[in-house]
Motif scaffolding. Structure first.
Motif, PDB file in Angstrom:
ATOM      1  N   LEU A   1       0.853  -1.200   0.000  1.00 45.31           N
ATOM      2  CA  LEU A   1       0.000   0.000   0.000  1.00 45.31           C
ATOM      3  C   LEU A   1       0.884   1.243   0.000  1.00 45.31           C
ATOM      4  CD1 LEU A   1      -3.028   0.553   0.073  1.00 45.31           C
ATOM      5  CD2 LEU A   1      -2.826   0.882   2.549  1.00 45.31           C
ATOM      6  N   LEU A   2       1.938   1.196   0.843  1.00 42.47           N
ATOM      7  CA  LEU A   2       2.836   2.366   0.910  1.00 42.47           C
ATOM      8  C   LEU A   2       3.524   2.576  -0.426  1.00 42.47           C
ATOM      9  CD1 LEU A   2       4.456   2.115   4.460  1.00 42.47           C
ATOM     10  CD2 LEU A   2       2.732   3.721   3.607  1.00 42.47           C
ATOM     11  N   ASP A   3       3.944   1.459  -1.060  1.00 38.00           N
ATOM     12  CA  ASP A   3       4.621   1.618  -2.350  1.00 38.00           C
ATOM     13  C   ASP A   3       3.683   2.251  -3.367  1.00 38.00           C
ATOM     14  OD1 ASP A   3       6.886   0.700  -1.355  1.00 38.00           O
ATOM     15  OD2 ASP A   3       6.805  -1.315  -2.263  1.00 38.00           O
ATOM     16  N   ILE A   4       2.430   1.781  -3.378  1.00 33.41           N
ATOM     17  CA  ILE A   4       1.473   2.347  -4.338  1.00 33.41           C
ATOM     18  C   ILE A   4       1.299   3.836  -4.059  1.00 33.41           C
ATOM     19  CG2 ILE A   4      -0.956   2.344  -5.038  1.00 33.41           C
ATOM     20  CD1 ILE A   4      -0.950  -0.676  -4.553  1.00 33.41           C
ATOM     21  N   PHE A   5       1.184   4.179  -2.779  1.00 36.53           N
ATOM     22  CA  PHE A   5       1.039   5.607  -2.427  1.00 36.53           C
ATOM     23  C   PHE A   5       2.241   6.398  -2.928  1.00 36.53           C
ATOM     24  CE2 PHE A   5       0.109   9.377  -0.196  1.00 36.53           C
ATOM     25  CZ  PHE A   5       1.262   9.793   0.439  1.00 36.53           C
TER      26      PHE A   5
ATOM     27  N   GLN B   1       9.177   5.967   2.299  1.00 38.90           N
ATOM     28  CA  GLN B   1      10.337   5.193   1.836  1.00 38.90           C
ATOM     29  C   GLN B   1      11.524   5.354   2.770  1.00 38.90           C
ATOM     30  OE1 GLN B   1      10.330   3.166  -0.741  1.00 38.90           O
ATOM     31  NE2 GLN B   1       8.184   3.648  -1.105  1.00 38.90           N
ATOM     32  N   THR B   2      11.498   6.364   3.622  1.00 43.81           N
ATOM     33  CA  THR B   2      12.700   6.616   4.427  1.00 43.81           C
ATOM     34  C   THR B   2      12.771   5.603   5.568  1.00 43.81           C
ATOM     35  OG1 THR B   2      11.383   8.115   5.747  1.00 43.81           O
ATOM     36  CG2 THR B   2      12.624   9.076   3.947  1.00 43.81           C
ATOM     37  N   GLU B   3      14.008   5.086   5.833  1.00 45.71           N
ATOM     38  CA  GLU B   3      14.146   4.072   6.896  1.00 45.71           C
ATOM     39  C   GLU B   3      14.039   4.740   8.257  1.00 45.71           C
ATOM     40  OE1 GLU B   3      16.511   4.474   4.581  1.00 45.71           O
ATOM     41  OE2 GLU B   3      15.988   2.844   3.199  1.00 45.71           O
ATOM     42  N   ARG B   4      14.816   5.814   8.442  1.00 46.62           N
ATOM     43  CA  ARG B   4      14.867   6.387   9.796  1.00 46.62           C
ATOM     44  C   ARG B   4      13.962   7.617   9.863  1.00 46.62           C
ATOM     45  NH1 ARG B   4      19.672   6.001   8.335  1.00 46.62           N
ATOM     46  NH2 ARG B   4      20.015   8.253   8.300  1.00 46.62           N
ATOM     47  N   PRO B   5      13.328   7.876  11.021  1.00 43.72           N
ATOM     48  CA  PRO B   5      12.441   9.061  11.117  1.00 43.72           C
ATOM     49  C   PRO B   5      13.210  10.356  10.893  1.00 43.72           C
ATOM     50  CG  PRO B   5      12.768   8.045  13.268  1.00 43.72           C
ATOM     51  CD  PRO B   5      13.326   7.094  12.242  1.00 43.72           C
ATOM     52  N   LEU B   6      14.542  10.335  11.217  1.00 43.48           N
ATOM     53  CA  LEU B   6      15.324  11.575  11.036  1.00 43.48           C
ATOM     54  C   LEU B   6      15.316  11.983   9.567  1.00 43.48           C
ATOM     55  CD1 LEU B   6      17.223  13.711  12.168  1.00 43.48           C
ATOM     56  CD2 LEU B   6      19.143  12.188  11.693  1.00 43.48           C
TER      57      LEU B   6
ATOM     58  N   THR C   1      18.643   5.269  -3.369  1.00 46.64           N
ATOM     59  CA  THR C   1      19.860   4.527  -3.037  1.00 46.64           C
ATOM     60  C   THR C   1      20.041   4.397  -1.524  1.00 46.64           C
ATOM     61  OG1 THR C   1      20.991   6.627  -3.053  1.00 46.64           O
ATOM     62  CG2 THR C   1      20.999   5.401  -5.101  1.00 46.64           C
ATOM     63  N   GLY C   2      19.125   4.976  -0.735  1.00 45.51           N
ATOM     64  CA  GLY C   2      19.232   4.802   0.712  1.00 45.51           C
ATOM     65  C   GLY C   2      20.358   5.595   1.326  1.00 45.51           C
ATOM     66  N   MET C   3      20.922   6.597   0.580  1.00 45.71           N
ATOM     67  CA  MET C   3      22.011   7.407   1.138  1.00 45.71           C
ATOM     68  C   MET C   3      21.392   8.585   1.904  1.00 45.71           C
ATOM     69  SD  MET C   3      25.042   7.972  -1.598  1.00 45.71           S
ATOM     70  CE  MET C   3      23.862   8.625  -2.770  1.00 45.71           C
ATOM     71  N   PRO C   4      21.575   8.682   3.231  1.00 43.61           N
ATOM     72  CA  PRO C   4      20.992   9.840   3.938  1.00 43.61           C
ATOM     73  C   PRO C   4      21.692  11.132   3.568  1.00 43.61           C
ATOM     74  CG  PRO C   4      22.344   8.532   5.402  1.00 43.61           C
ATOM     75  CD  PRO C   4      22.272   7.772   4.109  1.00 43.61           C
ATOM     76  N   GLY C   5      22.944  11.029   3.033  1.00 41.44           N
ATOM     77  CA  GLY C   5      23.709  12.245   2.737  1.00 41.44           C
ATOM     78  C   GLY C   5      23.047  13.084   1.659  1.00 41.44           C
ATOM     79  N   ALA C   6      22.334  12.434   0.734  1.00 45.43           N
ATOM     80  CA  ALA C   6      21.773  13.190  -0.401  1.00 45.43           C
ATOM     81  C   ALA C   6      20.770  14.226   0.096  1.00 45.43           C
ATOM     82  CB  ALA C   6      21.102  12.222  -1.367  1.00 45.43           C
ATOM     83  N   ILE C   7      20.076  13.929   1.198  1.00 44.32           N
ATOM     84  CA  ILE C   7      19.086  14.892   1.699  1.00 44.32           C
ATOM     85  C   ILE C   7      19.802  16.117   2.233  1.00 44.32           C
ATOM     86  CG2 ILE C   7      17.218  15.178   3.350  1.00 44.32           C
ATOM     87  CD1 ILE C   7      16.701  12.218   3.168  1.00 44.32           C
TER      88      ILE C   7
END
Lengths: 97, 95
Positions: free
Chosen positions: A4-8, A58-63, B54-60
């Motif tokens: 669902l997230l990917d579709i969004f 898509q982001t792994e970490r909340p930061l 690419t999962g690189m946090p640096g790009a942000i």
């Protein structure tokens, strides 16, 4: 759930890209300086907003998600101010056609 | 998903390249200044997409820096384009 997230993400990011295209085409085809400025700032801000919205899941970490939102807010602030300045310059250099 | 994000990044950059034609054709200086503004925002979008793909946090972080540079570029243009003879109200005696 992740499907669902990917579709969004796919929908939001492609909508953002469409707005970018609208901004660029508006920049090229509009007759007057100020209308071009309107098309440019409206379109790329909304385009960037939708792309950021699409990238949030898509982001792994909340930061990283917070940084995405901060980047978008900074672009909103910068673009709004700069558009006013450019419009003032455009108005001052050539009399209203 | 990664290929999709990279494809959209490439599409955004192509759109910005399309918008840069305004620099060649733009009658007024203000028109020529809008294309770099679009280039800045498009570059930020592409960077964010690249960072997410690419999962690189640096790009942000790079995108944040580019945001500032794009803003300063436009402000520099405005300061340059306004007639130097008429001092800005907040500049006081500054030349």
């Amino acid at each position: 759930m992740s499907l669902l997230l990917d579709i969004f993400t796919v929908v939001a990011v492609s909508l953002g890209a469409v707005f970018f295209l609208a901004g660029a085409v508006g920049l090229l085809r509009f007759p007057d300086t100020l209308t071009r400025l309107h098309a440019l700032t409206k379109a790329d801000n909304v385009g960037l907003g939708l792309i950021v919205l699409g990238l949030l899941p898509q982001t792994e970490r909340p930061l990283a998600a917070v940084k995405l939102i901060v980047a978008w807010l900074l672009v909103q602030l910068a673009s709004g101010t700069v558009s006013q300045l450019i419009a003032r310059t455009a108005r001052r250099t050539e009399p209203p056609a | 998903m990664t290929e999709f994000l990279l494809a959209v990044g490439a599409f955004v950059l192509a759109t910005v390249a399309l918008g840069l034609i305004r620099v060649l054709r733009g009658p007024a200086d203000a028109d020529r200044m809008m294309a770099p503004q679009l280039l800045g925002t498009g570059g930020i979008a592409a960077l964010l997409l690249l960072g997410a793909a690419t999962g690189m946090p640096g790009a942000i972080d790079v995108a944040l820096t580019l945001t500032l540079l794009a803003a300063f570029a436009s402000v520099a243009f405005v300061k340059g384009a306004s007639e130097p003879a008429e001092p800005e109200p907040d500049e006081g005696g500054g030349g």
